[in-house]
Structure formats: C-alpha cells, structure tokens
Design a protein around this motif. Structure first.
Motif, PDB file in Angstrom:
ATOM      1  N   VAL A 192       0.857  -1.198   0.000  1.00  0.00           N
ATOM      2  CA  VAL A 192       0.000   0.000   0.000  1.00  0.00           C
ATOM      3  C   VAL A 192       0.887   1.240   0.000  1.00  0.00           C
ATOM      4  N   TRP A 193       0.588   2.186  -0.888  1.00  0.00           N
ATOM      5  CA  TRP A 193       1.353   3.431  -0.943  1.00  0.00           C
ATOM      6  C   TRP A 193       1.327   4.120   0.417  1.00  0.00           C
ATOM      7  N   ASN A 194       2.493   4.486   0.896  1.00  0.00           N
ATOM      8  CA  ASN A 194       2.612   5.110   2.209  1.00  0.00           C
ATOM      9  C   ASN A 194       2.503   6.627   2.054  1.00  0.00           C
ATOM     10  N   LYS A 195       1.360   7.164   2.419  1.00  0.00           N
ATOM     11  CA  LYS A 195       1.125   8.598   2.265  1.00  0.00           C
ATOM     12  C   LYS A 195       1.971   9.427   3.228  1.00  0.00           C
ATOM     13  N   ASP A 196       2.540   8.800   4.249  1.00  0.00           N
ATOM     14  CA  ASP A 196       3.322   9.521   5.256  1.00  0.00           C
ATOM     15  C   ASP A 196       4.828   9.366   5.050  1.00  0.00           C
ATOM     16  N   SER A 197       5.250   8.922   3.873  1.00  0.00           N
ATOM     17  CA  SER A 197       6.661   8.619   3.667  1.00  0.00           C
ATOM     18  C   SER A 197       7.532   9.872   3.622  1.00  0.00           C
ATOM     19  N   VAL A 198       8.742   9.747   4.143  1.00  0.00           N
ATOM     20  CA  VAL A 198       9.772  10.788   4.097  1.00  0.00           C
ATOM     21  C   VAL A 198      11.083  10.102   3.737  1.00  0.00           C
ATOM     22  N   ALA A 199      12.062  10.894   3.289  1.00  0.00           N
ATOM     23  CA  ALA A 199      13.340  10.339   2.849  1.00  0.00           C
ATOM     24  C   ALA A 199      14.345  10.378   3.998  1.00  0.00           C
ATOM     25  N   ILE A 200      14.547   9.250   4.630  1.00  0.00           N
ATOM     26  CA  ILE A 200      15.473   9.150   5.768  1.00  0.00           C
ATOM     27  C   ILE A 200      16.769   8.485   5.316  1.00  0.00           C
ATOM     28  N   SER A 201      17.890   9.053   5.711  1.00  0.00           N
ATOM     29  CA  SER A 201      19.192   8.441   5.445  1.00  0.00           C
ATOM     30  C   SER A 201      19.465   7.424   6.550  1.00  0.00           C
ATOM     31  N   ARG A 202      19.346   6.157   6.228  1.00  0.00           N
ATOM     32  CA  ARG A 202      19.541   5.119   7.245  1.00  0.00           C
ATOM     33  C   ARG A 202      20.979   5.115   7.766  1.00  0.00           C
ATOM     34  N   GLU A 203      21.920   5.270   6.837  1.00  0.00           N
ATOM     35  CA  GLU A 203      23.333   5.232   7.223  1.00  0.00           C
ATOM     36  C   GLU A 203      23.663   6.369   8.192  1.00  0.00           C
ATOM     37  N   LYS A 204      23.249   7.581   7.856  1.00  0.00           N
ATOM     38  CA  LYS A 204      23.548   8.729   8.719  1.00  0.00           C
ATOM     39  C   LYS A 204      22.762   8.673  10.023  1.00  0.00           C
ATOM     40  N   THR A 205      21.531   8.185   9.951  1.00  0.00           N
ATOM     41  CA  THR A 205      20.715   8.061  11.165  1.00  0.00           C
ATOM     42  C   THR A 205      21.330   7.059  12.132  1.00  0.00           C
ATOM     43  N   ASN A 206      21.753   5.910  11.598  1.00  0.00           N
ATOM     44  CA  ASN A 206      22.375   4.892  12.456  1.00  0.00           C
ATOM     45  C   ASN A 206      23.664   5.421  13.089  1.00  0.00           C
ATOM     46  N   ALA A 207      24.442   6.170  12.292  1.00  0.00           N
ATOM     47  CA  ALA A 207      25.692   6.735  12.819  1.00  0.00           C
ATOM     48  C   ALA A 207      25.404   7.756  13.920  1.00  0.00           C
ATOM     49  N   ALA A 208      24.369   8.587  13.705  1.00  0.00           N
ATOM     50  CA  ALA A 208      24.012   9.603  14.701  1.00  0.00           C
ATOM     51  C   ALA A 208      23.504   8.958  15.986  1.00  0.00           C
ATOM     52  N   LYS A 209      22.741   7.875  15.832  1.00  0.00           N
ATOM     53  CA  LYS A 209      22.241   7.167  17.018  1.00  0.00           C
ATOM     54  C   LYS A 209      23.392   6.518  17.792  1.00  0.00           C
ATOM     55  N   ALA A 210      24.345   5.932  17.056  1.00  0.00           N
ATOM     56  CA  ALA A 210      25.488   5.295  17.699  1.00  0.00           C
ATOM     57  C   ALA A 210      26.306   6.310  18.477  1.00  0.00           C
ATOM     58  N   LEU A 211      26.458   7.504  17.898  1.00  0.00           N
ATOM     59  CA  LEU A 211      27.210   8.562  18.579  1.00  0.00           C
ATOM     60  C   LEU A 211      26.513   8.994  19.864  1.00  0.00           C
ATOM     61  N   LYS A 212      25.191   9.129  19.789  1.00  0.00           N
ATOM     62  CA  LYS A 212      24.424   9.504  20.985  1.00  0.00           C
ATOM     63  C   LYS A 212      24.611   8.471  22.098  1.00  0.00           C
ATOM     64  N   GLU A 213      24.530   7.203  21.714  1.00  0.00           N
ATOM     65  CA  GLU A 213      24.652   6.134  22.703  1.00  0.00           C
ATOM     66  C   GLU A 213      26.054   6.087  23.299  1.00  0.00           C
ATOM     67  N   GLN A 214      27.074   6.367  22.458  1.00  0.00           N
ATOM     68  CA  GLN A 214      28.443   6.408  22.950  1.00  0.00           C
ATOM     69  C   GLN A 214      28.628   7.525  23.986  1.00  0.00           C
ATOM     70  N   GLN A 215      27.870   8.603  23.803  1.00  0.00           N
ATOM     71  CA  GLN A 215      27.943   9.736  24.722  1.00  0.00           C
ATOM     72  C   GLN A 215      27.049   9.549  25.938  1.00  0.00           C
ATOM     73  N   GLY A 216      26.405   8.376  26.006  1.00  0.00           N
ATOM     74  CA  GLY A 216      25.552   8.078  27.144  1.00  0.00           C
ATOM     75  C   GLY A 216      24.202   8.765  27.094  1.00  0.00           C
ATOM     76  N   GLU A 217      23.806   9.218  25.905  1.00  0.00           N
ATOM     77  CA  GLU A 217      22.530   9.902  25.743  1.00  0.00           C
ATOM     78  C   GLU A 217      21.527   9.007  25.022  1.00  0.00           C
ATOM     79  N   SER A 218      20.257   9.354  25.150  1.00  0.00           N
ATOM     80  CA  SER A 218      19.213   8.584  24.488  1.00  0.00           C
ATOM     81  C   SER A 218      19.213   8.876  22.985  1.00  0.00           C
ATOM     82  N   ALA A 219      19.112   7.812  22.186  1.00  0.00           N
ATOM     83  CA  ALA A 219      19.083   7.959  20.731  1.00  0.00           C
ATOM     84  C   ALA A 219      17.655   7.959  20.192  1.00  0.00           C
ATOM     85  N   GLU A 220      16.694   7.963  21.100  1.00  0.00           N
ATOM     86  CA  GLU A 220      15.287   7.938  20.682  1.00  0.00           C
ATOM     87  C   GLU A 220      14.930   9.216  19.926  1.00  0.00           C
TER      88      GLU A 220
END
Length: 566
Positions: A294-322
C-alpha cells in the motif's frame, strides 16, 4: 468509485437441489507481477544538483556555519580553515565565505577497488495471491535463474515462500503448478538489494455446496457486496450464481488492488489533467514507499546510514538515541515533493495547490512593501505593485522570494526549523493523498509543457510514454532532466548523483561495469529503474473492455522520440 460487479453463472439452469461446485472463476489472463524494490530513488534537494558548484557564498541574517556547510556539501572544519575563522560560531550578515572546491578525481584503479567492495546480492520476498488478494496456499513454485540455478518451494498459509537470494541480479523465470499443471507466470530482472514480489492470479478458486432456497428469486444481483469477496446464492431470476466482487470491469479499465482507497483521487486527477489514470497510478507507484503493498502517504526520505551513525554517537555519549533522524532529502509524501518545489507549485497560477491556497485564504494578491513596510508603487504607472503572497503568520504576507531568501525552507528536512507554523502546516499537506496526487500531475504537465517549449516533441507521446518523462523530470528536476536528455551530464555530476542514490561502493560497481564511466552507470541505473517501475500494464484490468490499452517502449526510445530521432 465507479465499478460493475462481475456475475458468473455456474449452473445450466435453476435448481433448488443442493449441488457441489469446485472450479476457477475470473478472467483468462496472465498473472500479474509487481516487483517493489525496498530502496527507492529519492528526490534530491538543489544542494546536490548537477549545476556547477559555487566558489563563494554571502552570509545572510540567520545563517550558521553548519547550515552553510550542509547546503554546499562540505564540513564546518573545511570552511573554517579556508576562511581563517577562529570562532566557528561567529559569522555576520554580508560576510563573503570561500567554499572549498573538490576536484573530481577517481582513477580506474580507485573505481575497481570500490566496486570490489560493493554488495551485489539480490533478495526477493515472494507472495502469491488470487484475484481477490487471498493468499494461495500449497502452490508449487519453481524459480529458474539465467545461470540455470533452480529453486523449488511450496507456498505456506500466507502464500509465501522462503526468500530467494542471488549473488547478483539476473533474469529469473517463475513457474507455478497445482491441479492444472505448470504455468510460466513471470519473467523479469530485479534490481540489486531487497525487493518484494507479488504474483497475482487472474482467477479465484471457488469450492462448496449450494443450499436449497425455497423461493426461486434472490437478490444476489441487486445487493452491493464488499470488494474482493466471493458470494453465492440466487439472482433475481432464480438462477444459482457465484459472484466475484471486484473493481474490474469498470469504465476506466483501472485496477488498483491494495491501493483501492486512492481510487477517487486518481480518477479526479485523471479527469483534471486528461492523463489516463493508469499513467498516474504507475508514477505514484514508482515514487512511493509502501507498507504491505500500500502506498505510504506519510513517507519521508530518511538516510539510514547517517541516522544509524548519529544514534550510535548519541549512545556512545551516554545519551538517548530515541527520535534521532537524519533526512536524506526534504522530500515528503507519496510523490516525494521537495519543500521548495511544493512552494513553487503553490505560487504557480492555475495549479491545484494555488487554487486551494487561495480558497483557504492563505494566499492572496497583496501590495508589495519595502523594508519600512511602506507600499511600493510602479515608477512609471504609479500603480501599486501587486504580487501573490503567502500568509506566513497572522497578518504577515510574504512573496515566494521573501520566504526563500529569509531561509524559512532551509534545511535538508521536510520539517525546516525556521518555517512558521502556517508554512509548516501547508508543507504537511504533502501527506494528504488528494493534494500530493493533484500536485504531481500538475507538476508533470508543467514540465512536459516546458520541454515542448524547449523544442522537444512531447506532443507526439501517448500517456504511457508521458508517464516516464513525468518521473524523469520529477526525479531530476526540469533543468537536470534536460541535461539527461541531451547527454550533457559531466562525469563529476554523474558521480555525485549516483553516489547520493546508491552509495559509493554500489556506484563504483555500476561505473566499473560501464567502462569506468559514472555517466553511463548513472544513465543505466535511472533508465532501468524507470523502465522496470513505470509499467501501465499492472494497472489495467485483466480484460480491457472500455478503453484502449496504451503502452511504451523503454525510456531511451521515448527520449529519442521527443528529440525527433525515431
């Protein structure tokens, strides 16, 4: 939604006695194959367009060094070193900053090295269903690759088989067999990466026993039944019948299957534009991300690679990546409209967005005002200068240029941080099917008209061919689409575009197999994607009764046609 129910008599005459029935009902037609790649091409913001890179930029009010770096594809460190900035937080309006010029240089050895690291595997997730979208269980499946490899499986209760994995993408042929023998149902070459493949039979198996009915007359042909159901009983003439409730046949010969909820919007856009609904559906299908088909009417263009890297950095700093998300583009909605393109279509007279903005009172023709908020007058006519304006906040009206120049849309995100509440609300209408579909058709027709004005014979195309140019111009933008058509894209630009879409390793692999040419690699990638995904056949009823089916050759043939080279 306009449709006609399909009535299928299964008995030679009226009979009140119980009778067993078992058979296939539907159309004598080929199976339908929908291949949906998990990774869709994204519409890129102008920061990564094919235009020559600027060598300097003038700082404007509200700018930050990080925003400037992001817009021009460099780092804050590079800007600071090049401009001898000691304090990266201290820049001022009017300041001219030099931009780093990255000379494109990649040797054949560099290309080969990167290409060797590319993941060329192809994983296909198959699902088999009947004409009313019910899973087909215990169906024998045989998949034969071009290399001669054979994979056999039996569908489970969900109509699925174990994922089929290939070391590289190559043509495969799919056969199915049950009680009626083996049948070739699909033959295609998938793209690299993960793809969902849905194979749909043009028939449905019905099995059961009729029930005696005291009264000869019934209402099966008079009652309205839910779509994609099978019911049995008596019609108003007393005949025992089984009825398939399907959208086909209908006056448009249109088939949307799981995307039936968007029927009214597709038809409205077709009637507004004069483009057949199958073309519109094919473009949306190629653009949109999907959830279970089904076509996702709420779709946005997320960079998975950059998002994962940003989340990993947050976690390394002891912060929430949520909640950490890095966007690959400002594109949003089923047809992936950029912030700036959506604003441009809002200001363009005659578009659906322009009509709706004026109807809602957020756009109007207003007197132009100077920096002191005084009304400006034309120097010769002494008449007020009237311009179309958008109400960015209560009683504050700005032109398109003011909105852009004041950076209200700045940022590679569908939620620009400087956008006012009113402007963001308007941008969020990209998530409304009616708005996004109408806007896509208006934008596509505008691009076709601009190509026609530039000397291309767009008026010789049928709607199936126009759909491919629709997608090309929307994906690249009109200016870059012209460069693609004229084959004037440089090696550096093609490298930049292909890497932005598929990553450096995969881009190098595509260039490597095209004589170390990113120009050829990018052209092959985009042409193949358009040819594989803009297929009107998938959106026609199994039996075309009311219209004439339109078809198209490959994108390169369509381009040659508008260039007069056919």
């Amino acid at each position: 939604m306009a449709r006609e129910d399909n009535y299928t008599p299964i008995f030679p005459e009226a009979d009140v006695m119980p009778r067993k029935f078992d058979g296939l009902l539907g159309w004598s037609a080929d199976w339908r194959c929908m291949v949906d790649p998990e990774e869709k091409p994204i519409t890129l913001d102008s920061t990564v367009s094919l235009n020559p890179s600027a060598t300097e930029v003038t700082v404007e009010f509200g700018d930050s060094l990080s925003e400037i770096a992001q817009e021009h594809g460099c780092t804050v460190k590079e800007l600071a070193e090049l401009n001898h900035l000691r304090n990266t937080s201290l820049i001022f309006p009017g300041q001219v900053l030099k931009l780093p010029v990255h000379q494109y240089s990649q040797s054949p050895a560099d290309v080969a090295s990167l290409a060797a690291q590319a993941d060329t595997t192809c994983t296909l997730s198959f699902a088999f269903e009947d004409v009313i979208e019910k899973p087909i269980e215990k169906l024998k499946v045989r998949i034969v690759s071009a290399a001669g490899d054979i994979h056999e499986a039996v569908t489970d209760e969900l109509g699925k088989i174990q994922d089929y994995v290939m070391a590289k993408a190559e043509e495969i042929t799919v056969f199915v067999s049950r009680w009626h023998g083996e049948k070739l149902v699909a033959q295609f070459t998938p793209s690299e990466g993960n793809s969902s493949v849905t194979l749909t039979s043009a028939k449905v198996r019905v099995k059961g026993v009729t029930e005696p009915i005291k009264d000869r007359a019934g209402r099966l042909d008079l009652d309205i039944h839910p779509v994609n159901t099978v019911v049995s009983g008596r019609d108003s003439k007393g005949n025992p019948v089984i009825q398939i409730n399907h959208t086909c046949p209908n006056e448009y010969d249109l088939r949307l299957d799981r995307n039936l909820d968007y029927w009214d919007q597709i038809i409205a856009a077709s009637e507004r534009s004069g483009i057949i609904p199958q073309s519109i559906a094919a473009v949306i299908n190629a653009e949109s991300a999907k959830i279970n088909g089904v076509w996702n009417k709420d779709s946005v263009a997320i960079s998975r690679e950059k998002t994962n890297a940003a989340k990993a950095l947050k976690e390394q700093q002891g912060e929430s990546a949520e909640g950490v998300v890095i966007y690959a583009s400002s594109a949003a909605g089923m047809t992936q409209f950029l912030n700036a393109t959506w604003l441009g279509e809002t200001f363009r007279e005659g578009t659906y967005l322009n009509e709706q903005a004026r109807k809602r009172g957020v756009m109007a023709d207003k007197p132009k005002r100077d920096a002191l908020n005084q009304i400006e007058y034309h120097p010769k006519t002494h008449q007020q200068i009237i311009l179309p304006m958008f109400e960015i906040k209560p009683d504050t009206w700005w032109t398109k240029e003011q909105i852009i120049n004041n950076h209200l849309l700045r940022g590679v995100t569908p939620y620009p941080p400087h956008a006012t509440k009113a402007l963001q609300s308007w941008l969020n209408l990209r998530f409304e099917p009616e708005f996004i579909i109408m806007a896509a058709v208006d934008y596509g027709l505008h691009n076709l008209a601009q190509l026609q004005a530039a000397g291309y014979s767009v008026d010789t195309l049928n709607d199936a061919e126009k759909a491919k140019i629709f997608y090309l111009t929307h994906h690249l933008g009109l200016s870059d689409a012209k460069r693609f058509i004229r084959k004037t894209i440089t090696e550096e630009s093609a490298h930049k575009l292909l890497v932005a879409q598929v990553g450096a390793k995969s881009a190098a692999e595509r260039a490597f197999r095209n004589s170390n040419s990113y120009i050829k690699g990018h052209r092959e990638w985009l042409s193949n994607h358009i040819d594989r995904n803009i297929e009107l056949e998938k959106f026609y009823c199994p039996k075309v009764e009311h219209t004439t089916k339109q078809e198209s050759k490959g994108l390169e043939s369509v381009i040659n046609k508008i260039k007069g080279e056919v």
